[in-house]
Design an enzyme around this catalytic site. Structure first.
Site, PDB file in Angstrom:
ATOM      1  N   ARG A 193       2.470  20.077  11.675  1.00 56.77           N
ATOM      2  CA  ARG A 193       2.816  19.313  10.462  1.00 56.77           C
ATOM      3  C   ARG A 193       3.964  18.354  10.759  1.00 56.77           C
ATOM      4  O   ARG A 193       4.010  17.235  10.269  1.00 56.77           O
ATOM      5  CB  ARG A 193       3.168  20.250   9.301  1.00 56.77           C
ATOM      6  CG  ARG A 193       3.733  19.517   8.088  1.00 56.77           C
ATOM      7  CD  ARG A 193       3.528  20.237   6.754  1.00 56.77           C
ATOM      8  NE  ARG A 193       3.848  21.644   6.756  1.00 56.77           N
ATOM      9  CZ  ARG A 193       5.086  22.158   6.864  1.00 56.77           C
ATOM     10  NH1 ARG A 193       6.128  21.366   6.993  1.00 56.77           N
ATOM     11  NH2 ARG A 193       5.263  23.452   6.846  1.00 56.77           N
TER      12      ARG A 193
ATOM     13  N   ASP B  46      -0.862  -4.264   2.088  1.00 55.52           N
ATOM     14  CA  ASP B  46      -2.075  -3.533   2.460  1.00 55.52           C
ATOM     15  C   ASP B  46      -2.894  -4.473   3.345  1.00 55.52           C
ATOM     16  O   ASP B  46      -3.467  -5.444   2.871  1.00 55.52           O
ATOM     17  CB  ASP B  46      -2.849  -3.162   1.180  1.00 55.52           C
ATOM     18  CG  ASP B  46      -4.152  -2.428   1.477  1.00 55.52           C
ATOM     19  OD1 ASP B  46      -4.657  -2.531   2.614  1.00 55.52           O
ATOM     20  OD2 ASP B  46      -4.669  -1.765   0.558  1.00 55.52           O
TER      21      ASP B  46
ATOM     22  N   LYS C 153     -11.307   2.124   7.951  1.00 52.19           N
ATOM     23  CA  LYS C 153     -12.090   0.876   8.006  1.00 52.19           C
ATOM     24  C   LYS C 153     -12.134   0.325   9.438  1.00 52.19           C
ATOM     25  O   LYS C 153     -12.643   1.007  10.298  1.00 52.19           O
ATOM     26  CB  LYS C 153     -11.494  -0.132   7.022  1.00 52.19           C
ATOM     27  CG  LYS C 153     -11.157   0.458   5.642  1.00 52.19           C
ATOM     28  CD  LYS C 153     -12.380   0.780   4.810  1.00 52.19           C
ATOM     29  CE  LYS C 153     -12.043   1.600   3.578  1.00 52.19           C
ATOM     30  NZ  LYS C 153     -11.125   0.969   2.642  1.00 52.19           N
TER      31      LYS C 153
HETATM   32  C1  LIG Z   1     -10.304   1.702   1.678  1.00 54.22           C
HETATM   33  C2  LIG Z   1      -9.089   1.002   1.258  1.00 54.22           C
HETATM   34  C3  LIG Z   1      -7.938   1.699   0.921  1.00 54.22           C
HETATM   35  C4  LIG Z   1      -7.884   3.216   0.901  1.00 54.22           C
HETATM   36  O1  LIG Z   1      -8.104   3.795   2.136  1.00 54.22           O
HETATM   37  P1  LIG Z   1      -8.783   5.253   2.284  1.00 54.22           P
HETATM   38  O2  LIG Z   1      -8.744   5.476   3.764  1.00 54.22           O
HETATM   39  O3  LIG Z   1     -10.145   5.166   1.706  1.00 54.22           O
HETATM   40  O4  LIG Z   1      -7.928   6.204   1.531  1.00 54.22           O
HETATM   41  C5  LIG Z   1      -6.830   0.981   0.554  1.00 54.22           C
HETATM   42  N1  LIG Z   1      -6.845  -0.367   0.497  1.00 54.22           N
HETATM   43  C6  LIG Z   1      -7.939  -1.074   0.803  1.00 54.22           C
HETATM   44  C7  LIG Z   1      -7.901  -2.561   0.730  1.00 54.22           C
HETATM   45  C8  LIG Z   1      -9.093  -0.424   1.183  1.00 54.22           C
HETATM   46  O5  LIG Z   1     -10.181  -1.123   1.444  1.00 54.22           O
END
Ligand SMILES: *Cc1c(COP(=O)(O)O)cnc(C)c1O
Length: 441
Positions: free
Chosen positions: A84, A210, A235
């Site tokens: 952890r 992000d 992604k």
């Molecule tokens: C998928 C996504 C997230 C969240 O990510 P997870 O791995 O699904 O929790 C946040 N921001 C954007 C732009 C995304 O496409």
């Protein structure tokens, strides 16, 4: 940055816990690079280049599938004690990502939303957050929770308009949370100008980006003035839709330590096995992204030439084309288009065969979806309407398949759904009327 010239200096540097790259990170059994300076090679090279100090010379980092690590003294103090708090496989990944993301520190957690959770725990009741009105659905949901339960004030504004952001910036602004391009409306946000304005108004305001839509291959938000860059590793970084992961990059050591505290306190660090898989995915990021965005460009041009309203920053018709290219090295592989009719869009999505109906993007497989029905369904219809999100919008996330196969499949779906009519000299988009004839393909 001076490179350590004698073994004694090198040893001293190691003891000060700053690695030879200048990264103040916990030590790793497999330093990612023996060279001084943040980056020595082009990104495509750095992505695959790791110099392992593994005892057997393993070419890829072993999976340290162990919750505990034996200590040599009764008061502990070894490099690792409990997964952890830290795990060699995760550390190796974090060091590698820090280099790729141009950061001094990177943290890997269980999902992109987990990353945003860690970041938003820097907020206190009464703090104000400024963010966009075309956000990822999960981001919107978490911010709404913080607003309703944690006393955080959230302002949703059109972040594509720098002046609209400036209007709400005050000394109470604790965080400015940006996404570019937005998804699925593919609006571009001027990160550098907003970061400057935010820091002028409140030097402590954290500008958070992000970067999921572009990945570090195409954009480094920290270089544009952001304080924290994070993304969903689910992604592009992983690329195969076989793990969930989130990564956070930061240059300020104190903010890095605060976020590490949360990760250790809550236990959301990425597991050793998923750290291994993410590390493997990252190595092919460059070739995947190059192929995906080259195909996305062709598909965007194909749709535009047939009369659809297409949103993609690789198209000259994109109203913020210049702004996008001032920040990014590519247009990415997500685009959206409108058909003028919800039922027609549904028929197109359902007629596609090669394009899988799925949320998410960044995978080697191409995906098609209706964001208002799927990824953005957690935003209620009224809010979607306020934010001018067309209910008929179709999102395409381009994978690495043969681009002609992708275009053929899309063409067949468009014809079968009645969106275009086949004529002697090609296709023509039909006037959207929802009830157009459905020629058989
Ligand atoms: C998928 C996504 C997230 C969240 O990510 P997870 O791995 O699904 O929790 C946040 N921001 C954007 C732009 C995304 O496409």
């Amino acid at each position: 940055m001076a490179s350590p010239s004698t073994p004694a200096q090198a040893a001293k540097k190691a003891l000060s816990r700053v690695d030879l790259d200048g990264h103040a990170l916990p030590p790793s059994p497999a330093p990612s690079s023996p060279h001084p300076g943040p980056r020595r090679y082009a990104l495509a090279t750095e992505l695959v280049y790791t110099d392992s100090k593994d005892q057997y010379g393993a070419s890829s980092i072993p999976i340290y599938q162990s919750a505990t690590f034996k200590q040599t003294s009764s008061n502990g103090g070894n490099e690792y004690d409990y997964t952890r708090s830290g795990n060699p496989t995760r550390t190796h990944l974090e060091r590698h990502l820090a280099k790729i993301m141009n950061a001094t520190r990177c943290l890997a957690v269980g999902s992109g939303m987990g990353a945003l959770d860690v970041i938003t725990r820097l907020l206190k009741p009464g703090d104000e957050v400024i963010t966009g009105d075309d956000l990822y659905g999960g981001t919107n949901r978490l911010l709404t929770y913080l607003k309703n339960n944690q006393g955080v004030v959230v302002h949703h504004v059109d972040t594509t308009n720098v002046d609209a952001v400036k209007e709400v910036i005050t000394e109470k602004t604790a965080m400015v949370l940006l996404e570019t391009p937005t998804n699925p409306l593919i609006k571009i946000v001027d990160v550098a100008s907003i970061a400057r304005a935010s820091h002028e108004a409140n030097s402590k305001a954290l500008v958070v980006v992000d970067n999921t839509m572009l990945s570090p291959m195409l954009c480094n938000p920290l270089d544009l003035g952001a304080d924290i860059s994070y993304e969903s590793g689910t992604k592009y970084l992983s690329g195969h839709h076989d793990i969930m992961a989130g990564v956070i990059a930061v240059n300020d050591a104190e903010i890095g330590d605060k976020m590490y505290f949360t990760i250790n306190a809550t236990g959301c660090g990425l597991s050793p096995n998923d750290s291994f898989l993410l590390m493997r995915g990252v190595k092919t990021l460059a070739i995947r992204m190059e192929k995906q965005q080259t195909s996305a460009q062709r598909i965007a041009e194909f749709l535009e030439s047939h009369g659809f309203k297409v949103r993609y920053p690789g198209l000259r018709s994109h109203p913020q084309y210049d702004l996008h290219w001032s920040m990014a090295r590519g247009a990415g592989a997500v685009l959206s288009f409108e058909t003028g009719d919800v039922a027609l869009s549904e028929r197109i999505v359902e007629a596609a065969r090669l394009w899988g109906i799925s949320v998410s993007f960044g995978c080697v497989n191409s995906l098609i979806s209706m964001p208002c029905r799927m990824s953005h369904a957690s935003i209620d219809a009224k809010t979607r309407a306020e934010r001018q999100m067309p209910e008929d919008i179709i999102r395409l996330c381009v994978g690495i398949e043969d681009v002609d196969d992708l275009i053929d499949d899309l063409t067949r779906a468009l014809v079968q759904a009645g969106a275009v009519t086949l004529t002697i000299d090609g296709f023509h988009a039909n006037e959207a009327n929802g009830g157009s004839s459905t020629p058989s393909a």
